[in-house]
Motif scaffolding. Structure first.
Motif, PDB file in Angstrom:
ATOM      1  N   TYR A 154       0.833  -1.208   0.000  1.00  0.00           N
ATOM      2  CA  TYR A 154       0.000   0.000   0.000  1.00  0.00           C
ATOM      3  C   TYR A 154       0.871   1.262   0.000  1.00  0.00           C
ATOM      4  CZ  TYR A 154      -2.832   3.845   1.663  1.00  0.00           C
ATOM      5  OH  TYR A 154      -3.431   5.081   1.788  1.00  0.00           O
ATOM      6  N   LEU A 155       1.900   1.302   0.848  1.00  0.00           N
ATOM      7  CA  LEU A 155       2.766   2.485   0.921  1.00  0.00           C
ATOM      8  C   LEU A 155       3.477   2.729  -0.407  1.00  0.00           C
ATOM      9  CD1 LEU A 155       4.388   2.197   4.464  1.00  0.00           C
ATOM     10  CD2 LEU A 155       2.512   3.687   3.742  1.00  0.00           C
ATOM     11  N   TYR A 156       3.926   1.652  -1.056  1.00  0.00           N
ATOM     12  CA  TYR A 156       4.573   1.816  -2.356  1.00  0.00           C
ATOM     13  C   TYR A 156       3.577   2.387  -3.373  1.00  0.00           C
ATOM     14  CZ  TYR A 156       6.856   1.017  -6.768  1.00  0.00           C
ATOM     15  OH  TYR A 156       7.399   1.232  -8.005  1.00  0.00           O
ATOM     16  N   ALA A 157       2.360   1.835  -3.378  1.00  0.00           N
ATOM     17  CA  ALA A 157       1.348   2.310  -4.324  1.00  0.00           C
ATOM     18  C   ALA A 157       1.037   3.785  -4.090  1.00  0.00           C
ATOM     19  CB  ALA A 157       0.087   1.456  -4.186  1.00  0.00           C
ATOM     20  N   ALA A 158       0.857   4.161  -2.821  1.00  0.00           N
ATOM     21  CA  ALA A 158       0.526   5.550  -2.503  1.00  0.00           C
ATOM     22  C   ALA A 158       1.641   6.502  -2.912  1.00  0.00           C
ATOM     23  CB  ALA A 158       0.239   5.679  -1.009  1.00  0.00           C
ATOM     24  N   ALA A 159       2.888   6.079  -2.736  1.00  0.00           N
ATOM     25  CA  ALA A 159       4.033   6.933  -3.076  1.00  0.00           C
ATOM     26  C   ALA A 159       4.251   7.043  -4.579  1.00  0.00           C
ATOM     27  CB  ALA A 159       5.295   6.396  -2.403  1.00  0.00           C
ATOM     28  N   ASN A 160       3.647   6.150  -5.348  1.00  0.00           N
ATOM     29  CA  ASN A 160       3.890   6.129  -6.792  1.00  0.00           C
ATOM     30  C   ASN A 160       2.613   6.361  -7.610  1.00  0.00           C
ATOM     31  OD1 ASN A 160       6.896   5.137  -7.366  1.00  0.00           O
ATOM     32  ND2 ASN A 160       6.153   4.112  -5.521  1.00  0.00           N
ATOM     33  N   GLY A 161       1.655   6.994  -6.988  1.00  0.00           N
ATOM     34  CA  GLY A 161       0.465   7.409  -7.714  1.00  0.00           C
ATOM     35  C   GLY A 161      -0.481   6.289  -8.121  1.00  0.00           C
ATOM     36  N   ILE A 162      -0.396   5.141  -7.454  1.00  0.00           N
ATOM     37  CA  ILE A 162      -1.300   4.019  -7.748  1.00  0.00           C
ATOM     38  C   ILE A 162      -2.427   4.052  -6.726  1.00  0.00           C
ATOM     39  CG2 ILE A 162      -1.513   1.521  -8.002  1.00  0.00           C
ATOM     40  CD1 ILE A 162       1.518   1.451  -8.537  1.00  0.00           C
ATOM     41  N   ASN A 163      -3.620   4.412  -7.172  1.00  0.00           N
ATOM     42  CA  ASN A 163      -4.728   4.593  -6.242  1.00  0.00           C
ATOM     43  C   ASN A 163      -5.250   3.259  -5.717  1.00  0.00           C
ATOM     44  OD1 ASN A 163      -7.661   5.027  -5.397  1.00  0.00           O
ATOM     45  ND2 ASN A 163      -6.968   7.127  -5.726  1.00  0.00           N
ATOM     46  N   VAL A 164      -5.322   3.187  -4.390  1.00  0.00           N
ATOM     47  CA  VAL A 164      -5.894   2.015  -3.713  1.00  0.00           C
ATOM     48  C   VAL A 164      -7.171   2.474  -3.009  1.00  0.00           C
ATOM     49  CG1 VAL A 164      -5.527   0.260  -1.927  1.00  0.00           C
ATOM     50  CG2 VAL A 164      -3.596   0.998  -3.352  1.00  0.00           C
ATOM     51  N   PRO A 165      -8.314   1.877  -3.282  1.00  0.00           N
ATOM     52  CA  PRO A 165      -8.522   0.614  -4.006  1.00  0.00           C
ATOM     53  C   PRO A 165      -9.003   0.764  -5.452  1.00  0.00           C
ATOM     54  CG  PRO A 165     -10.467   1.099  -2.722  1.00  0.00           C
ATOM     55  CD  PRO A 165      -9.517   2.251  -2.505  1.00  0.00           C
ATOM     56  N   GLU A 166      -9.136   2.001  -5.967  1.00  0.00           N
ATOM     57  CA  GLU A 166      -9.706   2.159  -7.304  1.00  0.00           C
ATOM     58  C   GLU A 166      -8.882   1.449  -8.373  1.00  0.00           C
ATOM     59  OE1 GLU A 166      -9.548   4.476  -5.071  1.00  0.00           O
ATOM     60  OE2 GLU A 166     -11.646   5.084  -4.763  1.00  0.00           O
ATOM     61  N   ARG A 167      -7.578   1.691  -8.377  1.00  0.00           N
ATOM     62  CA  ARG A 167      -6.705   1.071  -9.385  1.00  0.00           C
ATOM     63  C   ARG A 167      -6.170  -0.284  -8.944  1.00  0.00           C
ATOM     64  NH1 ARG A 167      -3.675  -1.729 -11.252  1.00  0.00           N
ATOM     65  NH2 ARG A 167      -1.815  -1.384 -12.530  1.00  0.00           N
ATOM     66  N   LEU A 168      -5.871  -0.424  -7.658  1.00  0.00           N
ATOM     67  CA  LEU A 168      -5.279  -1.657  -7.136  1.00  0.00           C
ATOM     68  C   LEU A 168      -5.941  -2.013  -5.820  1.00  0.00           C
ATOM     69  CD1 LEU A 168      -2.913  -3.732  -7.610  1.00  0.00           C
ATOM     70  CD2 LEU A 168      -1.580  -2.323  -6.016  1.00  0.00           C
ATOM     71  N   LYS A 169      -6.446  -3.232  -5.728  1.00  0.00           N
ATOM     72  CA  LYS A 169      -7.078  -3.708  -4.502  1.00  0.00           C
ATOM     73  C   LYS A 169      -6.131  -4.674  -3.792  1.00  0.00           C
ATOM     74  CE  LYS A 169     -11.820  -3.038  -6.073  1.00  0.00           C
ATOM     75  NZ  LYS A 169     -11.430  -2.072  -7.106  1.00  0.00           N
ATOM     76  N   ILE A 170      -6.097  -4.594  -2.453  1.00  0.00           N
ATOM     77  CA  ILE A 170      -5.116  -5.349  -1.661  1.00  0.00           C
ATOM     78  C   ILE A 170      -5.815  -6.065  -0.513  1.00  0.00           C
ATOM     79  CG2 ILE A 170      -3.032  -5.215  -0.237  1.00  0.00           C
ATOM     80  CD1 ILE A 170      -2.360  -2.572  -1.703  1.00  0.00           C
ATOM     81  N   VAL A 171      -5.488  -7.347  -0.334  1.00  0.00           N
ATOM     82  CA  VAL A 171      -5.958  -8.132   0.813  1.00  0.00           C
ATOM     83  C   VAL A 171      -4.739  -8.740   1.512  1.00  0.00           C
ATOM     84  CG1 VAL A 171      -7.326 -10.108   1.596  1.00  0.00           C
ATOM     85  CG2 VAL A 171      -8.168  -8.683  -0.284  1.00  0.00           C
ATOM     86  N   GLY A 172      -4.691  -8.651   2.826  1.00  0.00           N
ATOM     87  CA  GLY A 172      -3.602  -9.237   3.605  1.00  0.00           C
ATOM     88  C   GLY A 172      -4.032 -10.511   4.323  1.00  0.00           C
ATOM     89  N   TYR A 173      -3.234 -10.904   5.324  1.00  0.00           N
ATOM     90  CA  TYR A 173      -3.530 -12.111   6.116  1.00  0.00           C
ATOM     91  C   TYR A 173      -2.872 -11.955   7.477  1.00  0.00           C
ATOM     92  CZ  TYR A 173      -4.635 -17.100   6.747  1.00  0.00           C
ATOM     93  OH  TYR A 173      -5.180 -18.297   7.163  1.00  0.00           O
ATOM     94  N   ASP A 174      -3.635 -12.070   8.532  1.00  0.00           N
ATOM     95  CA  ASP A 174      -3.186 -12.113   9.932  1.00  0.00           C
ATOM     96  C   ASP A 174      -4.147 -11.389  10.858  1.00  0.00           C
ATOM     97  OD1 ASP A 174      -0.919 -13.723   9.947  1.00  0.00           O
ATOM     98  OD2 ASP A 174       0.436 -12.063   9.520  1.00  0.00           O
ATOM     99  N   TYR A 175      -4.310 -10.069  10.642  1.00  0.00           N
ATOM    100  CA  TYR A 175      -5.080  -9.198  11.522  1.00  0.00           C
ATOM    101  C   TYR A 175      -4.516  -9.245  12.939  1.00  0.00           C
ATOM    102  CZ  TYR A 175      -9.137  -6.437  13.002  1.00  0.00           C
ATOM    103  OH  TYR A 175      -9.954  -5.430  13.462  1.00  0.00           O
ATOM    104  N   HIS A 176      -3.202  -8.999  13.032  1.00  0.00           N
ATOM    105  CA  HIS A 176      -2.548  -8.951  14.333  1.00  0.00           C
ATOM    106  C   HIS A 176      -2.535  -7.511  14.858  1.00  0.00           C
ATOM    107  CE1 HIS A 176       0.548  -7.596  11.679  1.00  0.00           C
ATOM    108  NE2 HIS A 176       0.926  -8.801  11.304  1.00  0.00           N
ATOM    109  N   SER A 177      -1.805  -7.266  15.932  1.00  0.00           N
ATOM    110  CA  SER A 177      -1.811  -5.962  16.590  1.00  0.00           C
ATOM    111  C   SER A 177      -1.342  -4.847  15.653  1.00  0.00           C
ATOM    112  CB  SER A 177      -0.929  -5.995  17.844  1.00  0.00           C
ATOM    113  OG  SER A 177       0.406  -6.378  17.513  1.00  0.00           O
ATOM    114  N   PHE A 178      -0.366  -5.129  14.800  1.00  0.00           N
ATOM    115  CA  PHE A 178       0.130  -4.150  13.830  1.00  0.00           C
ATOM    116  C   PHE A 178      -1.011  -3.659  12.947  1.00  0.00           C
ATOM    117  CE2 PHE A 178       1.605  -3.367   9.481  1.00  0.00           C
ATOM    118  CZ  PHE A 178       2.614  -2.432   9.670  1.00  0.00           C
ATOM    119  N   THR A 179      -1.809  -4.588  12.456  1.00  0.00           N
ATOM    120  CA  THR A 179      -2.921  -4.251  11.571  1.00  0.00           C
ATOM    121  C   THR A 179      -3.996  -3.485  12.317  1.00  0.00           C
ATOM    122  OG1 THR A 179      -2.486  -6.379  10.504  1.00  0.00           O
ATOM    123  CG2 THR A 179      -4.475  -5.206   9.839  1.00  0.00           C
ATOM    124  N   ARG A 180      -4.312  -3.919  13.511  1.00  0.00           N
ATOM    125  CA  ARG A 180      -5.388  -3.285  14.258  1.00  0.00           C
ATOM    126  C   ARG A 180      -5.038  -1.857  14.667  1.00  0.00           C
ATOM    127  NH1 ARG A 180      -5.266  -8.451  16.628  1.00  0.00           N
ATOM    128  NH2 ARG A 180      -4.410  -7.634  18.587  1.00  0.00           N
TER     129      ARG A 180
END
Length: 329
Positions: free
Chosen positions: A251-277
């Motif tokens: 996500y950070l790379y996309a945001a820094a390079n003009g790639i709109n999330v989620p319109e242009r690129l959609k992202i799903v992760g895995y874990d939902y640990h404390s970092f994510t929350r």
């Protein structure tokens, strides 16, 4: 210093009754247990753990080998393992393998020499035969070693399937999965299997970029995205990442390079640990695997194997997962 005789006298019961309460052996009525526990509290009696260990030929210590306790998922898993182990009067020694085979092998030897009762193995850099040579109880996280070694895992296949289906339902036609190291026979790699088969079932263009376990720090994941993934991003409109730190780095790379999330690129992760929350912007769409549930099952499984070692039953556990909808899809 108070002793077991003092407890028995205070509670008005026999020494053997106090012993059964302390060791949780045999039938003890609720009222009798309450009297013994009240007497222990009143005279400030604390069981001699060393004496109990010698009597039962147990150390009441568990070893837990993880790749990196600094990783948010493993730090959370460790916490819950310790909480539930402590409730059963076990202590936990934490070892960081840093995914180095020699370091992992040395830790196994160290734990054996120090007579731990069993190991919770979350790091898996050695060959299966090397684990089989360990002559005391083991439970593994996310890896099948043999029919004689119980394992605990989240439902990795279902998680991969849910993530991929969600991207497809969000309109994605060209999908990428950033996986972990597929050369290792880990149950976590069932996420990649589910991704591939789900895309094939929908007749969609898809690809997998294989990651490594050389380093689990966030800076490493940012470096990996910039050097191994970035040049290929224009070919995809949806990415399923093997963990949330990879997803956020993407996500950070996309945001820094003009790639709109989620319109242009959609992202799903895995874990939902404390970092994510803790993330406020964006809230990641991810697959939740409960570190609390996994930690409890890992603790209870290894203690069951230790204390019921004469039984042949091997209890493997798959923990349910679920989609947590965020702002990246």
């Amino acid at each position: 210093m108070a002793n077991i005789k003092d407890v028995a006298k205070k509670a008005g019961v026999s020494i053997s009754t106090v012993s059964r309460v302390l060791n949780n052996r045999g039938y003890i009525g609720k009222e009798t247990r309450r009297k013994v526990e009240k007497a222990m509290a009143e005279i400030n009696y604390s069981p001699n753990q060393i004496a109990r260990a010698l009597q039962k030929s147990q150390s009441y210590i568990l070893g837990m080998i993880v790749p990196d306790s600094n990783h948010p998922f493993f730090s959370e898993l460790i916490k819950h393992v310790e909480v539930f182990a402590n409730e059963q009067n076990y202590k936990v020694v934490i070892c960081n393998s840093l995914d180095q085979p020699d370091k992992e092998a040395n830790y196994i030897n160290m734990l054996r020499e120090n007579r731990v009762d069993g190991i919770i193995m979350c790091s898996h850099t050695l060959d299966v035969e090397e684990y089989k040579s360990v002559l005391f109880p083991i439970v593994t996280f996310d890896r099948i070693l043999s029919n004689q070694v119980p394992y605990v895992a989240s439902d990795n296949y279902r998680g991969g399937e849910i993530a991929t289906e969600h991207l497809i339902q969000a309109g994605c036609k060209r999908l990428l999965h950033i996986s972990g190291p597929l050369k290792l026979d880990l149950l976590a790699n069932r996420r990649a299997d589910a991704f591939r088969l789900t895309c094939m079932r929908h007749h969609l263009h898809h690809d997998i970029i294989e990651g490594t376990n050389d380093n689990l720090t966030f800076e490493y994941f940012r470096h990996f995205i910039a050097n191994e993934v970035a040049d290929r991003l224009q070919s995809y409109d949806g990415v399923f990442c093997s963990n949330d730190m990879v997803a956020y780095a993407l996500y950070l790379y996309a945001a820094a390079n003009g790639i709109n999330v989620p319109e242009r690129l959609k992202i799903v992760g895995y874990d939902y640990h404390s970092f994510t929350r803790m993330l406020k912007t964006p809230r990641l769409t991810t697959i939740s695997q409960s570190a609390k549930r996994l930690g409890k099952v890992l603790s209870s499984t290894i203690i069951h194997v230790i204390e019921k070692k004469d039984e042949d039953t091997i209890n493997n556990t798959i923990v349910d997962v679920e989609l947590v909808k965020g702002e990246t899809t």
